[in-house]
Design a protein around this motif. Structure first.
Motif, PDB file in Angstrom:
ATOM      1  N   LEU A   1      -5.934  11.893   2.840  1.00 22.60           N
ATOM      2  CA  LEU A   1      -4.664  11.998   2.121  1.00 22.60           C
ATOM      3  C   LEU A   1      -3.632  10.977   2.597  1.00 22.60           C
ATOM      4  CD1 LEU A   1      -4.240  15.868   1.802  1.00 22.60           C
ATOM      5  CD2 LEU A   1      -5.031  14.241   0.070  1.00 22.60           C
ATOM      6  N   TYR A   2      -3.659  10.632   3.872  1.00 29.14           N
ATOM      7  CA  TYR A   2      -2.654   9.713   4.412  1.00 29.14           C
ATOM      8  C   TYR A   2      -3.205   8.290   4.564  1.00 29.14           C
ATOM      9  CZ  TYR A   2      -0.090  13.978   5.401  1.00 29.14           C
ATOM     10  OH  TYR A   2       0.570  15.178   5.277  1.00 29.14           O
ATOM     11  N   TRP A   3      -4.382   8.068   4.013  1.00 29.50           N
ATOM     12  CA  TRP A   3      -4.968   6.731   4.051  1.00 29.50           C
ATOM     13  C   TRP A   3      -4.197   5.815   3.102  1.00 29.50           C
ATOM     14  CZ3 TRP A   3      -9.551   6.348   7.036  1.00 29.50           C
ATOM     15  CH2 TRP A   3     -10.126   5.064   7.088  1.00 29.50           C
ATOM     16  N   GLN A   4      -3.988   4.566   3.524  1.00 30.07           N
ATOM     17  CA  GLN A   4      -3.233   3.615   2.710  1.00 30.07           C
ATOM     18  C   GLN A   4      -4.133   2.967   1.652  1.00 30.07           C
ATOM     19  OE1 GLN A   4       0.165   2.813   2.979  1.00 30.07           O
ATOM     20  NE2 GLN A   4       0.236   4.586   4.358  1.00 30.07           N
ATOM     21  N   VAL A   5      -3.652   2.996   0.401  1.00 29.69           N
ATOM     22  CA  VAL A   5      -4.385   2.397  -0.717  1.00 29.69           C
ATOM     23  C   VAL A   5      -3.413   1.547  -1.539  1.00 29.69           C
ATOM     24  CG1 VAL A   5      -6.020   4.314  -0.823  1.00 29.69           C
ATOM     25  CG2 VAL A   5      -3.961   4.362  -2.238  1.00 29.69           C
ATOM     26  N   PRO A   6      -3.915   0.602  -2.319  1.00 32.08           N
ATOM     27  CA  PRO A   6      -3.038  -0.203  -3.181  1.00 32.08           C
ATOM     28  C   PRO A   6      -2.348   0.675  -4.217  1.00 32.08           C
ATOM     29  CG  PRO A   6      -5.169  -1.264  -2.925  1.00 32.08           C
ATOM     30  CD  PRO A   6      -5.309   0.117  -2.352  1.00 32.08           C
ATOM     31  N   PRO A   7      -1.041   0.511  -4.433  1.00 31.44           N
ATOM     32  CA  PRO A   7      -0.325   1.349  -5.400  1.00 31.44           C
ATOM     33  C   PRO A   7      -0.773   1.089  -6.835  1.00 31.44           C
ATOM     34  CG  PRO A   7       1.089  -0.426  -4.620  1.00 31.44           C
ATOM     35  CD  PRO A   7      -0.159  -0.469  -3.780  1.00 31.44           C
ATOM     36  N   MET A   8      -0.813   2.147  -7.628  1.00 34.11           N
ATOM     37  CA  MET A   8      -1.157   2.121  -9.047  1.00 34.11           C
ATOM     38  C   MET A   8      -2.597   1.696  -9.309  1.00 34.11           C
ATOM     39  SD  MET A   8       1.638   3.221 -10.322  1.00 34.11           S
ATOM     40  CE  MET A   8       1.297   3.042 -12.054  1.00 34.11           C
ATOM     41  N   MET A   9      -3.413   1.568  -8.283  1.00 34.70           N
ATOM     42  CA  MET A   9      -4.793   1.152  -8.485  1.00 34.70           C
ATOM     43  C   MET A   9      -5.620   2.262  -9.137  1.00 34.70           C
ATOM     44  SD  MET A   9      -7.645  -0.127  -5.704  1.00 34.70           S
ATOM     45  CE  MET A   9      -7.714   1.523  -4.981  1.00 34.70           C
ATOM     46  N   LEU A  10      -5.527   3.473  -8.590  1.00 35.05           N
ATOM     47  CA  LEU A  10      -6.308   4.574  -9.150  1.00 35.05           C
ATOM     48  C   LEU A  10      -5.817   4.936 -10.542  1.00 35.05           C
ATOM     49  CD1 LEU A  10      -6.841   6.950  -6.092  1.00 35.05           C
ATOM     50  CD2 LEU A  10      -8.326   5.170  -6.992  1.00 35.05           C
ATOM     51  N   GLN A  11      -4.506   4.899 -10.738  1.00 30.81           N
ATOM     52  CA  GLN A  11      -3.957   5.211 -12.064  1.00 30.81           C
ATOM     53  C   GLN A  11      -4.526   4.250 -13.101  1.00 30.81           C
ATOM     54  OE1 GLN A  11      -1.648   3.245 -13.978  1.00 30.81           O
ATOM     55  NE2 GLN A  11      -1.643   4.776 -15.610  1.00 30.81           N
ATOM     56  N   THR A  12      -4.633   2.973 -12.733  1.00 24.14           N
ATOM     57  CA  THR A  12      -5.173   1.973 -13.657  1.00 24.14           C
ATOM     58  C   THR A  12      -6.636   2.249 -13.962  1.00 24.14           C
ATOM     59  OG1 THR A  12      -3.651   0.322 -12.752  1.00 24.14           O
ATOM     60  CG2 THR A  12      -5.496  -0.488 -14.039  1.00 24.14           C
ATOM     61  N   LEU A  13      -7.395   2.641 -12.952  1.00 26.16           N
ATOM     62  CA  LEU A  13      -8.810   2.936 -13.165  1.00 26.16           C
ATOM     63  C   LEU A  13      -9.013   4.188 -14.015  1.00 26.16           C
ATOM     64  CD1 LEU A  13     -10.423   2.119  -9.701  1.00 26.16           C
ATOM     65  CD2 LEU A  13     -10.685   0.876 -11.844  1.00 26.16           C
TER      66      LEU A  13
ATOM     67  N   THR B   1       0.839  -1.198   0.000  1.00 28.71           N
ATOM     68  CA  THR B   1       0.000   0.000   0.000  1.00 28.71           C
ATOM     69  C   THR B   1       0.874   1.248   0.000  1.00 28.71           C
ATOM     70  OG1 THR B   1      -0.114   0.020   2.431  1.00 28.71           O
ATOM     71  CG2 THR B   1      -1.879  -1.141   1.242  1.00 28.71           C
ATOM     72  N   VAL B   2       0.273   2.357  -0.413  1.00 29.89           N
ATOM     73  CA  VAL B   2       0.923   3.669  -0.362  1.00 29.89           C
ATOM     74  C   VAL B   2      -0.099   4.676   0.131  1.00 29.89           C
ATOM     75  CG1 VAL B   2       2.549   3.141  -2.233  1.00 29.89           C
ATOM     76  CG2 VAL B   2       0.321   4.178  -2.764  1.00 29.89           C
ATOM     77  N   GLU B   3       0.363   5.843   0.516  1.00 31.58           N
ATOM     78  CA  GLU B   3      -0.566   6.897   0.936  1.00 31.58           C
ATOM     79  C   GLU B   3      -1.353   7.402  -0.271  1.00 31.58           C
ATOM     80  OE1 GLU B   3       1.801   9.829   2.834  1.00 31.58           O
ATOM     81  OE2 GLU B   3       2.043   8.685   4.693  1.00 31.58           O
ATOM     82  N   LEU B   4      -2.584   7.780  -0.011  1.00 33.24           N
ATOM     83  CA  LEU B   4      -3.447   8.236  -1.094  1.00 33.24           C
ATOM     84  C   LEU B   4      -2.853   9.444  -1.807  1.00 33.24           C
ATOM     85  CD1 LEU B   4      -6.082   8.124  -2.684  1.00 33.24           C
ATOM     86  CD2 LEU B   4      -7.154   9.495  -0.883  1.00 33.24           C
ATOM     87  N   ARG B   5      -2.214  10.329  -1.063  1.00 38.63           N
ATOM     88  CA  ARG B   5      -1.637  11.519  -1.686  1.00 38.63           C
ATOM     89  C   ARG B   5      -0.543  11.133  -2.690  1.00 38.63           C
ATOM     90  NH1 ARG B   5       2.518  14.397   2.606  1.00 38.63           N
ATOM     91  NH2 ARG B   5       3.614  12.484   3.238  1.00 38.63           N
ATOM     92  N   GLU B   6       0.209  10.071  -2.395  1.00 42.49           N
ATOM     93  CA  GLU B   6       1.245   9.616  -3.322  1.00 42.49           C
ATOM     94  C   GLU B   6       0.616   8.999  -4.562  1.00 42.49           C
ATOM     95  OE1 GLU B   6       5.026   6.490  -3.384  1.00 42.49           O
ATOM     96  OE2 GLU B   6       4.123   7.099  -1.468  1.00 42.49           O
ATOM     97  N   GLU B   7      -0.437   8.235  -4.356  1.00 45.01           N
ATOM     98  CA  GLU B   7      -1.129   7.636  -5.490  1.00 45.01           C
ATOM     99  C   GLU B   7      -1.764   8.707  -6.368  1.00 45.01           C
ATOM    100  OE1 GLU B   7      -2.918   4.485  -7.848  1.00 45.01           O
ATOM    101  OE2 GLU B   7      -1.128   4.755  -6.619  1.00 45.01           O
ATOM    102  N   ILE B   8      -2.321   9.737  -5.750  1.00 44.46           N
ATOM    103  CA  ILE B   8      -2.938  10.825  -6.516  1.00 44.46           C
ATOM    104  C   ILE B   8      -1.880  11.580  -7.325  1.00 44.46           C
ATOM    105  CG2 ILE B   8      -4.042  13.085  -6.281  1.00 44.46           C
ATOM    106  CD1 ILE B   8      -5.957  10.744  -6.176  1.00 44.46           C
ATOM    107  N   LYS B   9      -0.670  11.708  -6.787  1.00 44.60           N
ATOM    108  CA  LYS B   9       0.406  12.364  -7.548  1.00 44.60           C
ATOM    109  C   LYS B   9       0.684  11.588  -8.836  1.00 44.60           C
ATOM    110  CE  LYS B   9       3.710  15.374  -8.147  1.00 44.60           C
ATOM    111  NZ  LYS B   9       4.189  14.887  -9.463  1.00 44.60           N
TER     112      LYS B   9
END
Length: 345
Positions: free
Chosen positions: A224-236, A188-196
Motif C-alpha cells: 500500500l505504501y509502495w511508490q508508483v508512477p501517478p495515474m499509471m494504473l488509472q490509465t491502464l 511517484t505516489v503511494e499505491l494506496r493513493e493511486e488505487i483511490k
C-alpha cells in the motif's frame, strides 16, 4: 639552465645574467599567457585529438623558437666560448626550450582537455536527464479527454434521477482531475493513493456501464505504501475498459491485484496485475495509449529493473503485469541525478 647557473656563480653574480634570467621569466609568462588566450579563443580543447595534436606541436615549436632567438644574442655576448660550433648550439637551444615548452603546453592542454571532456559528459547527462524528465512530465499529465466527456454526461443523467449519486460522481471526477493535475508535479505516489483514483474512476464508469462492468481490487497490505508512477494504473484500467469491457457484448470485468516478490538478489519487487475481459489485438498491443504510456514511463523512472508485459491469458481475457523495483532503488537513481547536478555546479 645548469650552465647558466655555473657561469653565474663563476662570474660572481653577474648582473647581466640575473637580468637575462628575469627577462626569460617575464617572456615565458607572456608567451604562455598568449598561448592560453589562443587555446581559449579558438576552443582548441573542443577539437578531437587528431586535430588538437598538430596544433599543440606547432605551438611548442613556435614558443621554443621565440625563446631561442630572443636568448641567442644575449648568450652570444655573455658566453662567446659556447658558440664555437653555432649550428649545434642553435639545435641544442631549440631542443632545450622545446622540452621546457612541450612539458608546459602538454600539461596545460591535457588538463583543460580532460576538464572539457568531463564537463561535456556532465552536460550530456544533464541534458539527457532534463529530456527524460520532460518526457515523464508529459506522460504523467496525459489523460483521455473522452473519459471526462463521458463522465460528465453520466453525471448529468443522474442530476434529476439521483441527485445524491450525482454529487458523489462530481466529487469523484474532481478527485481524478485534481490527481491528474498533481501528477505533473510528482514523480511517484503511494499505491494506496493511486488505487483511490482507480476506485473513483471505476465508480464513474459503473454509472455508465451499470451491470455490464464488474470490478474487483485485491491488494497486498505490504504494497500500500509502495511508490508508483501517478495515474499509471488509472490509465491502464481505462485502457482495459475501452478495449475490453466496452467491446464485449455482455460486458466484462476488471481485476487489479498486487503482491511483493523477491528477485534473484533477494530484493523485493512490486508486482501489479490487471486482468480484464478483452482480446489483445495487434493495433492495441503496438499503439494503445495506456500500454505505450506505461512502458515509456517505467523506463524513464526506473530503467531496466522495471518491466511491463501484456499477454492474452485466455481466449477472452487479457492480463497486464507491471514490475517495479524497491523504493531504495528509486532513491538511488535520484541521488545519482543530484550528484551529477552538483558536479556541474
Amino acid at each position: 639552465m645548469i650552465e647558466w647557473l655555473a657561469f653565474w656563480l663563476d662570474d660572481g653574480y653577474n648582473p647581466d645574467t640575473i637580468y637575462l634570467a628575469l627577462a626569460n621569466i617575464v617572456l615565458g609568462i607572456s608567451l604562455t599567457h598568449a598561448y592560453r588566450h589562443v587555446i581559449r579563443r579558438w576552443n582548441w580543447v573542443r577539437l578531437p585529438f587528431f586535430r588538437l595534436a598538430p596544433r599543440v606541436l606547432l605551438s611548442v615549436l613556435v614558443l621554443a623558437s621565440i625563446m631561442t632567438f630572443v636568448n641567442l644574442p644575449f648568450d652570444r655576448t655573455l658566453y662567446p666560448e659556447l658558440f664555437i660550433n653555432e649550428p649545434v648550439v642553435l639545435f641544442g637551444y631549440l631542443m632545450s626550450w622545446g622540452k621546457t615548452m612541450f612539458a608546459w603546453v602538454l600539461s596545460y592542454t591535457a588538463y583543460h582537455y580532460v576538464e572539457r571532456t568531463r564537463d561535456a559528459e556532465i552536460e550530456k547527462l544533464l541534458l539527457k536527464t532534463s529530456i527524460r524528465e520532460t518526457e515523464a512530465k508529459v506522460l504523467r499529465s496525459q489523460m483521455n479527454p473522452h473519459f471526462i466527456f463521458n463522465a460528465l454526461n453520466s453525471i448529468r443523467a443522474l442530476v434529476y434521477e439521483d441527485p445524491t449519486k450525482a454529487q458523489q460522481g462530481i466529487t469523484q471526477l474532481s478527485n481524478i482531475l485534481r490527481n491528474s493535475l498533481l501528477a505533473d508535479r510528482r514523480k511517484t505516489v503511494e499505491l494506496r493513493e493511486e488505487i483511490k483514483t482507480v476506485e473513483d474512476y471505476l465508480a464513474l464508469e459503473k454509472i455508465r456501464y451499470e451491470d455490464r462492468l464488474n470490478a474487483h481490487i485485491d491488494l497486498d497490505t505490504r504494497t500500500l505504501y509502495w511508490q508508483v508512477p501517478p495515474m499509471m494504473l488509472q490509465t491502464l484500467v481505462e485502457n482495459a475498459i475501452k478495449h475490453g469491457v466496452q467491446k464485449a457484448v455482455g460486458g466484462g470485468f476488471v481485476e487489479v491485484t498486487s503482491w511483493l516478490e523477491a528477485d534473484a538478489k533477494d530484493h523485493d519487487l512490486l508486482h501489479i496485475r490487471i486482468r480484464n475481459t478483452g482480446v489483445l489485438g495487434d493495433k492495441e498491443a503496438s499503439d494503445g495509449f495506456g500500454l505505450k504510456n506505461t512502458a515509456q514511463r517505467l523506463d524513464l523512472l526506473y530503467g531496466s529493473p522495471a518491466s511491463f508485459h501484456i499477454v492474452q491469458e485466455k481466449e477472452d481475457i487479457v492480463c497486464a503485469e507491471i514490475v517495479i523495483p524497491s523504493q531504495s532503488d528509486t532513491i538511488f537513481r535520484k541521488n545519482d541525478t543530484k550528484n551529477i547536478t552538483s558536479q556541474a555546479a
